[in-house]
Every structure is written in structure tokens, then in C-alpha cells.
Design a protein around this motif. Sequence first.
Motif, PDB file in Angstrom:
ATOM      1  N   UNK A 148       0.750  -1.182   0.037  1.00 20.76           N
ATOM      2  CA  UNK A 148       0.008   0.225  -0.135  1.00 20.76           C
ATOM      3  C   UNK A 148       0.883   1.294  -0.095  1.00 20.76           C
ATOM      4  N   UNK A 149       1.992   1.103   0.705  1.00 20.17           N
ATOM      5  CA  UNK A 149       2.827   2.348   0.829  1.00 20.17           C
ATOM      6  C   UNK A 149       3.406   2.816  -0.491  1.00 20.17           C
ATOM      7  N   UNK A 150       3.888   1.738  -1.209  1.00 26.13           N
ATOM      8  CA  UNK A 150       4.469   2.085  -2.489  1.00 26.13           C
ATOM      9  C   UNK A 150       3.582   2.199  -3.424  1.00 26.13           C
ATOM     10  N   UNK A 151       2.247   1.529  -3.441  1.00 26.96           N
ATOM     11  CA  UNK A 151       1.192   1.987  -4.359  1.00 26.96           C
ATOM     12  C   UNK A 151       0.669   3.364  -4.365  1.00 26.96           C
ATOM     13  N   UNK A 152       0.897   3.878  -3.215  1.00 26.43           N
ATOM     14  CA  UNK A 152       0.299   5.139  -3.263  1.00 26.43           C
ATOM     15  C   UNK A 152       1.394   6.248  -4.087  1.00 26.43           C
ATOM     16  N   UNK A 154       2.800   5.653  -6.665  1.00 26.05           N
ATOM     17  CA  UNK A 154       2.564   5.227  -7.872  1.00 26.05           C
ATOM     18  C   UNK A 154       1.319   5.727  -8.380  1.00 26.05           C
ATOM     19  N   UNK A 155       0.313   6.343  -7.444  1.00 26.54           N
ATOM     20  CA  UNK A 155      -0.753   7.058  -7.879  1.00 26.54           C
ATOM     21  C   UNK A 155      -1.842   5.933  -8.029  1.00 26.54           C
ATOM     22  N   UNK A 156      -1.936   4.927  -7.225  1.00 29.49           N
ATOM     23  CA  UNK A 156      -2.958   3.992  -7.498  1.00 29.49           C
ATOM     24  C   UNK A 156      -3.978   4.189  -6.365  1.00 29.49           C
ATOM     25  N   UNK A 157      -5.388   3.762  -6.695  1.00 37.32           N
ATOM     26  CA  UNK A 157      -6.408   3.747  -5.700  1.00 37.32           C
ATOM     27  C   UNK A 157      -6.264   2.449  -5.086  1.00 37.32           C
ATOM     28  N   UNK A 158      -6.164   2.261  -3.626  1.00 37.33           N
ATOM     29  CA  UNK A 158      -5.969   0.995  -2.943  1.00 37.33           C
ATOM     30  C   UNK A 158      -7.134   0.787  -2.171  1.00 37.33           C
ATOM     31  N   UNK A 159      -7.530  -0.438  -2.308  1.00 39.12           N
ATOM     32  CA  UNK A 159      -8.624  -1.136  -1.602  1.00 39.12           C
ATOM     33  C   UNK A 159      -7.894  -2.188  -0.741  1.00 39.12           C
ATOM     34  N   UNK A 160      -8.752  -2.604   0.371  1.00 36.16           N
ATOM     35  CA  UNK A 160      -8.286  -3.777   1.103  1.00 36.16           C
ATOM     36  C   UNK A 160      -9.455  -4.490   1.704  1.00 36.16           C
ATOM     37  N   UNK A 161      -9.383  -5.709   1.858  1.00 35.63           N
ATOM     38  CA  UNK A 161     -10.318  -6.649   2.530  1.00 35.63           C
ATOM     39  C   UNK A 161      -9.460  -7.533   3.481  1.00 35.63           C
ATOM     40  N   UNK A 162      -9.779  -7.293   4.916  1.00 34.93           N
ATOM     41  CA  UNK A 162      -9.402  -8.001   5.685  1.00 34.93           C
ATOM     42  C   UNK A 162     -10.395  -8.259   7.150  1.00 34.93           C
ATOM     43  N   UNK A 163     -10.949  -9.393   7.250  1.00 33.34           N
ATOM     44  CA  UNK A 163     -12.036  -9.483   8.340  1.00 33.34           C
ATOM     45  C   UNK A 163     -11.224  -9.438   9.641  1.00 33.34           C
ATOM     46  N   UNK A 164      -9.994  -9.787   9.675  1.00 31.16           N
ATOM     47  CA  UNK A 164      -9.281  -9.680  10.876  1.00 31.16           C
ATOM     48  C   UNK A 164      -8.380  -8.614  11.222  1.00 31.16           C
ATOM     49  N   UNK A 165      -8.658  -7.401  10.487  1.00 33.89           N
ATOM     50  CA  UNK A 165      -7.811  -6.216  10.625  1.00 33.89           C
ATOM     51  C   UNK A 165      -9.074  -5.056  10.688  1.00 33.89           C
ATOM     52  N   UNK A 174      -4.658   5.447   4.455  1.00 30.97           N
ATOM     53  CA  UNK A 174      -5.121   5.904   3.138  1.00 30.97           C
ATOM     54  C   UNK A 174      -5.491   4.759   2.223  1.00 30.97           C
ATOM     55  N   UNK A 175      -5.851   3.733   2.781  1.00 31.71           N
ATOM     56  CA  UNK A 175      -6.492   2.703   2.019  1.00 31.71           C
ATOM     57  C   UNK A 175      -8.170   2.474   2.312  1.00 31.71           C
ATOM     58  N   UNK A 176      -8.846   2.126   1.093  1.00 27.94           N
ATOM     59  CA  UNK A 176     -10.057   2.044   1.491  1.00 27.94           C
ATOM     60  C   UNK A 176     -10.452   0.720   1.970  1.00 27.94           C
ATOM     61  N   UNK A 177     -11.067   0.566   3.125  1.00 30.74           N
ATOM     62  CA  UNK A 177     -11.430  -0.772   3.585  1.00 30.74           C
ATOM     63  C   UNK A 177     -13.000  -1.077   2.804  1.00 30.74           C
TER      64      UNK A 177
END
Length: 305
Positions: A148-152, A154-165, A174-177
Motif C-alpha cells: 500500500x505504501x508503495x502503491x500510493x 505510484x498514484x494507485x487507488x488502493x482497496x483492502x479486505x481483511x476481516x481480521x484487521x 489511506x487505503x479504502x476498507x
Amino acid sequence: MKVLVATDKPFASVAIDGIRKAVESAGMKLELLEKYTDKKQLLEAVADVDALIIRSDIIDAEVFDAAKKLKIVVRAGAGYDNIDLKAATAHNVCVMNTPGQNANAVAELVFGMMIYQIRNHFNGTSGTELKGKTLGLHAYGNVAKNVARIAKCFGMTIYAFDPFCPKEVIEKDGVIAVESVDKLYEKSQFVSLHIPATAETKKSINYTLLNLMPKNAVLINTARKEVINEEELLQLMEDRKDFKYISDIQPDLEALFIEKYPERILFTPKKMGAQTAEANINAGIAAANQIVGFLKEGIDKFRLN
Ligand code: 3PG
């Protein structure tokens, strides 16, 4: 006290120097078994050691049976699906990992592989860019955080799915859950896998899930090959000529992927994500220090069993 480093895929020699220093300055002896080709060599080498440092090496009940003096195994790395924890407990052996120590190396390779793939294997034709594209992180652990840190940058839009986080942990980076795994795959042109291989996750990355990804989808797997349903992925790549699969782990059906879709795949040999001098030093020396701390003072932070 004897500490054995048993690695089918060896550490950089500079990391071994650091491990040796940590072990010997604690008055212990270091032994090495690198690039072994036969399990028999491992069984012989563990016979009289007190501690063991490994990577993706398989440590099963037979190894614990052969290691009569063993007190601790440290997996220099994150994933521990290669260690039989029940057998370890039955043999009264403590198992630890070194979470986070090799995460940046894996994350950097994610981008190396993505760029190589979307620039058409550097064949001279026009490729595409990462800027402005969507990236989905399937699970949000140490590697995903670095991705995520590196993708930012690069100007990417970042999503994440993690039911344990917790959502807050994801969103403060700065990541969209997103609230479901389906949503993650629907939104992301690039999906990077960061789930462990467990009974629940094995073969869970299947046709239905991957087919939710938008056009020009790229699946990146630096997690474990076991989480992919390879037969279904092959079928999807047959049905979707826009779908690409890149991984630092060679799949079981590698020959078929190479034969059918050579331009849409990339596999590096022997799980290369964590194979940098820095990651070897970080994880290897952390493992050595954890062993010294455990054997001398009973410190068992990062214990897994
Ligand atoms: C890990 O779980 O730490 C990574 O997959 C790296 O594995 P390796 O030590 O075999 O490179």
C-alpha cells in the motif's frame, strides 16, 4: 548449545555472517545445512541441535522425531504452514516466526513483477501504467501494508479486505476498507494476495471470485500457491483473454500455464519475494536473536504454539 541453519534456499552470505555473530557471541555454536537435496540430510543434521532456523523448509513430525535435543524452531519469515505445530508441541518444541522482517522485499517484488507484466515482458510494444489504476489487497498484514505504501507513490487507488484487521488500521494508511471479498475483486483491476495458506483459504481463489475482476485484470500472488484453484484459474484465462496471473511461486500446473498463456503469466523460481540481502539479514538475525533470548532467558515473544 548448537544452532542449525537448515535452508533449502540459502540466505545471502552477509546474513549468515550476522547470524553467526549473534549465535557465537552468546556462546553457542552455529552449523549450516544449505541447499540440501534430500530429507535424509536434514534428519541427520538435526539429530544433536538445540535450535533450528529455517525458511520454507518442511518441518514435520519425522523431523521432530529425529531432533532429540531440539528446543526451538524459528521460521525466518512470516508464513509457518510448513511447520507441523501439533508435532512441535507434542515434542515440547517452541516454534516462532519473525513477522514483518522480510515484508518490504516481498512488496517491492510485487511492483517489479507488475511493471514487467504490464510492459509486455519488455518486448518493445506499448504497455500500460500503474498510475490511476485500482489495486485490491486481499488481507492487510505486513506485506500488504508495504504494498500500500508503495502503491500510493505510484498514484494507485488502493482497496483492502481483511476481516481480521480493524477498518481504522486500514484507513489510517489511506487505503479504502471494503466490507466483502467480492467487493474487493469487483473494484480492483490488480489484486494482490496476502492471505496465509490454511484449511479455509486453500483453493479459495477460484473462477467465480476472479471473474468479478474488471477488464485487464492482473492477479498477483506472493502469498502461497495453495490458495489458488489452479484448474479454475486456467479455465478463466481460457475464457478471459484479458486476464493475467503473476506470482513469485511456481504453480503446480506451471507447465500448462506456460504452454497456454506465455504472454499472460510470470513466475519466478523458488519463491523469490523475500530473497534479498536485506530481508535475509533482517529475518535471519531476528531468528538468531529470538533463539538466544529463548534459550538464555526464556523470552517467547512471537511464539506460535
Ligand atoms: C514468508 O512466509 O516469510 C515468505 O513467503 C518468504 O518465504 P522464504 O523464506 O521461503 O523466502
